[in-house]
Design a protein around this motif. Sequence first.
Motif, short mmCIF file in Angstrom:
data_model
loop_
_atom_site.label_atom_id
_atom_site.label_comp_id
_atom_site.label_asym_id
_atom_site.label_seq_id
_atom_site.Cartn_x
_atom_site.Cartn_y
_atom_site.Cartn_z
N ASN A 136 94.50 108.96 86.17
CA ASN A 136 94.67 107.93 87.20
C ASN A 136 93.39 107.13 87.47
OD1 ASN A 136 97.24 108.99 87.51
ND2 ASN A 136 96.61 110.34 89.19
N TYR A 137 92.31 107.47 86.82
CA TYR A 137 91.01 106.85 87.08
C TYR A 137 91.11 105.33 86.92
CZ TYR A 137 85.92 106.13 86.80
OH TYR A 137 84.63 105.71 87.02
N PHE A 138 90.48 104.60 87.85
CA PHE A 138 90.63 103.15 87.94
C PHE A 138 90.36 102.43 86.62
CE2 PHE A 138 88.61 98.99 88.53
CZ PHE A 138 89.64 98.30 89.17
N TRP A 139 89.21 102.72 86.01
CA TRP A 139 88.83 101.96 84.82
C TRP A 139 89.75 102.26 83.64
CZ3 TRP A 139 86.25 97.85 85.65
CH2 TRP A 139 85.34 97.79 86.70
N LYS A 140 90.29 103.48 83.58
CA LYS A 140 91.26 103.79 82.54
C LYS A 140 92.52 102.93 82.72
CE LYS A 140 90.18 108.70 81.86
NZ LYS A 140 90.75 110.06 81.85
N ILE A 162 95.62 103.36 96.49
CA ILE A 162 95.70 102.44 95.35
C ILE A 162 94.64 102.76 94.30
CG2 ILE A 162 95.49 100.04 94.61
CD1 ILE A 162 96.47 99.19 97.36
N PHE A 163 93.39 102.88 94.72
CA PHE A 163 92.27 102.98 93.78
C PHE A 163 91.79 104.43 93.66
CE2 PHE A 163 92.02 98.64 95.55
CZ PHE A 163 92.31 97.95 94.37
N PHE A 164 91.65 104.87 92.43
CA PHE A 164 91.24 106.24 92.14
C PHE A 164 89.92 106.20 91.37
CE2 PHE A 164 95.67 106.41 93.00
CZ PHE A 164 95.96 107.68 93.47
N PHE A 165 88.81 106.41 92.08
CA PHE A 165 87.49 106.39 91.47
C PHE A 165 86.83 107.77 91.42
CE2 PHE A 165 87.82 101.94 92.97
CZ PHE A 165 87.45 101.28 91.81
N ASP A 166 87.49 108.79 91.99
CA ASP A 166 86.82 110.05 92.24
C ASP A 166 86.71 110.95 91.01
OD1 ASP A 166 89.57 110.00 92.47
OD2 ASP A 166 89.67 111.77 93.74
N ASP A 167 87.58 110.78 90.00
CA ASP A 167 87.57 111.70 88.86
C ASP A 167 87.78 110.91 87.57
OD1 ASP A 167 87.73 113.75 87.06
OD2 ASP A 167 89.59 114.61 87.87
N TYR A 168 86.70 110.67 86.84
CA TYR A 168 86.81 109.85 85.63
C TYR A 168 87.61 110.54 84.52
CZ TYR A 168 83.40 112.66 83.02
OH TYR A 168 82.77 113.68 82.37
N GLN A 169 87.77 111.86 84.62
CA GLN A 169 88.54 112.59 83.62
C GLN A 169 90.04 112.49 83.85
OE1 GLN A 169 86.74 116.54 83.96
NE2 GLN A 169 85.56 116.15 82.10
N SER A 170 90.44 112.14 85.05
CA SER A 170 91.86 112.06 85.39
C SER A 170 92.52 110.85 84.73
CB SER A 170 92.02 111.96 86.91
OG SER A 170 93.33 111.58 87.25
#
Length: 500
Positions: free
Chosen positions: A235-239, A225-233
């Motif tokens: 799929n990144y959570f905060w995006k 569910i949560f994708f925190f590993d790559d802020y450039q992706s």
Amino acid sequence: MSPFAILSLIVVYFGLLFIISYFVSRKDSGNEAFFKANKNSKWYLVAFGMIGTALSGVTFISVPGEVGNPDLQFKYFQFVLGNAIGFIIIAKVLLPLYYRMNLTSIYGYIERRLGAVSYKTAASIFLISRTIGSSFRLYLVVIVLQRYVFDYYGIPFALTVLISLALIFAYTYKGGLKTIIITDTLQTFFLVSSVFLTIIFICNHLDLSFFEAFETVKESQYSKIFFFDDYQSGNYFWKQLLGGIFVTIAMVGLDQDLMQKNLSCATIGEAQKNMFTFTGIFVIINIFFLSVGALIYIYAAKNGIDVPLDLVSGKPRTDLLFPEIAFNHLTLIPAIVFLLGLTAATFATTDSALTALTTSFCVDFLGMDKAANQNKPNIVRNRHLVHIGFSLLMFIVILIFNSLTDQSVVSMIFTVASYTYGPLLGLYAFGLFIKSKTVHDKLVPIVCIIAPLVTYWIYSNATEWFSGYVFSVEIIIINGILTLIGLLIISKPTQENTRY
């Protein structure tokens, strides 16, 4: 399930909608009923009916289809959480504003705050955005019907689209919103029922109990569910969360379609109660849609079913996996349930959109809500002509879309919305938060054209400029900020006290 059986079910389904439309609109088909449902809709009917309008065939097919992508899985739920926050902001900030001003079209706020040209610009943005978005959604269900029904009878795609739009027009052109409040409630019932029943049917075919299915999905390769590993992706959570918030504010709170239903409630209290109830149901239903996605991929892997290929591009098309399994690999009852859910999801969205488009054009451009125009001859006939016009426009847009794209529909819709709805965010942000200024009204259309173009330029070069950064749905925030900056550049001190 045979093409004849599918076609027969569709005929019965629309027959039921026509019966409802007849009884709802036979005594009152005037503009007040069409635009506002006479301002007496029950909040619980609106809340439940809005589920079908908000979800559409995109959620029904594309969201479960994308679960099979190892880079996506349940990432859509991050966006849904942002949606929920956006709905709460709408209920607490925008709805009180609309009720205080007693608006028929929500873009009347822009007219009073910024001027006539700004008002027409905002309404035009909605007309373009909703026509494109709703055409995409209807396209999604039409390609399914075409593949599994109308190709069998040799009926061309264009005629399938025309028949679909003609049916929607036929049961909405008299009663408008008054009819849709009732028909969407029925269609949402079919939609919600189909989700739960589909899970039950697939679990039975996999010999899983409900709790075993939950554990199977949880332990599968589809449930992240949560994708925190790559802020450039992308799929990144905060995006996804921030994009979900601002897309919701723009596509719901600043969109005549869903707001028109809210404004049909008698009081602001009932409208807010509707929004809060709707938000809770919306989150829960999306969890189940994602679970359906995981289950159909588990079922497909167990039974050696491949993702169907697009007939034009020859590439795998995840949108078609769910209907492929429902129609060709399960029994008759699950196929019927799937068809009812898909039809309800898509047509609930399209009938509502056609009504909102007609309302916006009639009110924002023809002034049908003005006291001086309400008793003019042929005013209802003119509304019918506008309704026909938007039906034909959607027909053309769907044909263009079918000839140009092979992308995932869900990605395309939110990409397009990021560019078309961004200027609305900027316009309302300026109106609500820059109280001491107004704008040079005639320059507003220029700002609302330049901002999306600059946004696209940034989006296209982001990877190179920002060390591999990939914009996702949060691009709508950039679009809104650029619009706001542009409006500040063309602003001037206001000459009066701004109350709104």
